[in-house]
Design a protein around this motif. Structure first.
Motif, PDB file in Angstrom:
ATOM      1  N   TYR A 254       0.858  -1.249  -0.109  1.00  0.00           N
ATOM      2  CA  TYR A 254       0.136  -0.002  -0.144  1.00  0.00           C
ATOM      3  C   TYR A 254       0.751   1.336   0.039  1.00  0.00           C
ATOM      4  O   TYR A 254       0.643   2.213  -0.795  1.00  0.00           O
ATOM      5  CB  TYR A 254      -1.027  -0.122   1.268  1.00  0.00           C
ATOM      6  N   LEU A 255       1.919   1.199   0.898  1.00  0.00           N
ATOM      7  CA  LEU A 255       2.533   2.427   0.914  1.00  0.00           C
ATOM      8  C   LEU A 255       3.620   2.549  -0.296  1.00  0.00           C
ATOM      9  O   LEU A 255       3.437   3.868  -0.756  1.00  0.00           O
ATOM     10  CB  LEU A 255       3.781   2.306   2.110  1.00  0.00           C
ATOM     11  N   ASN A 256       4.049   1.746  -0.860  1.00  0.00           N
ATOM     12  CA  ASN A 256       4.850   1.865  -2.036  1.00  0.00           C
ATOM     13  C   ASN A 256       3.917   2.429  -3.313  1.00  0.00           C
ATOM     14  O   ASN A 256       4.147   3.424  -4.099  1.00  0.00           O
ATOM     15  CB  ASN A 256       5.513   0.716  -2.430  1.00  0.00           C
ATOM     16  N   CYS A 257       2.814   1.821  -3.330  1.00  0.00           N
ATOM     17  CA  CYS A 257       1.826   2.086  -4.376  1.00  0.00           C
ATOM     18  C   CYS A 257       1.296   3.608  -4.316  1.00  0.00           C
ATOM     19  O   CYS A 257       1.302   4.565  -5.222  1.00  0.00           O
ATOM     20  CB  CYS A 257       0.486   1.400  -4.319  1.00  0.00           C
ATOM     21  N   LYS A 258       1.092   4.132  -2.974  1.00  0.00           N
ATOM     22  CA  LYS A 258       0.579   5.199  -2.720  1.00  0.00           C
ATOM     23  C   LYS A 258       1.793   6.233  -2.989  1.00  0.00           C
ATOM     24  O   LYS A 258       1.350   7.334  -3.572  1.00  0.00           O
ATOM     25  CB  LYS A 258      -0.173   5.424  -1.203  1.00  0.00           C
ATOM     26  N   HIS A 259       2.983   6.044  -2.728  1.00  0.00           N
ATOM     27  CA  HIS A 259       3.922   6.966  -2.839  1.00  0.00           C
ATOM     28  C   HIS A 259       4.023   7.119  -4.122  1.00  0.00           C
ATOM     29  O   HIS A 259       4.221   8.352  -4.872  1.00  0.00           O
ATOM     30  CB  HIS A 259       5.253   6.334  -2.204  1.00  0.00           C
TER      31      HIS A 259
END
Length: 143
Positions: A41-46
């Motif tokens: 999630y964090l990588n995608c959102k970044h």
């Protein structure tokens, strides 16, 4: 006599503190929702924020693609990235662990007319209608 009452207050406070600490000790560890802290999630959102929301030109491009309903409801570019990445990472996490994670304390819901939780919105509006009706009734009845 005064010392005795003060002593009892101190003992009551100590007993309360000990009881509270014992109750807290019996409680298990609470875990927050793990979907929004997952690397997927964090990588995608970044990446999404960097690609869609980081400059004026990319933000204008995102705004041009945004549906009118989501614009009227007030979805921002960063919120839209969070929503899109929630679903993308939910599929990846489900494929890996066979579990559907919660994100920010909520289960993933599909947007309907710009609302992520339409049932909640409908019941909130009905709640508002009931309150307005009862307030007007109360004002009419009570002088």
């Amino acid at each position: 006599m005064l010392k005795s009452a003060k002593f009892e207050q101190i003992m009551d406070a100590r007993q309360f503190l000990i009881t509270a600490l014992m109750c807290l000790g019996l409680c298990g560890t609470a875990f927050c929702s793990w979907g929004d802290s997952s690397p997927e999630y964090l990588n995608c959102k970044h990446k999404c924020i960097k690609f869609n929301c980081s400059s004026q030109s990319t933000l204008q491009s995102w705004e041009a693609r945004q549906p009118i309903v989501e614009y009227l409801v007030g979805w921002s570019c960063k919120e839209d990235c969070g929503y899109e990445c929630m679903w993308e990472s939910a599929h990846v996490i489900y494929a890996k662990y066979k579990k559907i994670p919660q994100y920010h304390g909520r289960w993933p819901f599909v947007r309907l007319l710009g609302m992520q939780e339409p049932a909640s919105v409908i019941f909130s509006v009905l709640n508002l209608v009931a309150h307005v009706y009862m307030i007007t009734w109360f004002i009419k009845i009570v002088p």
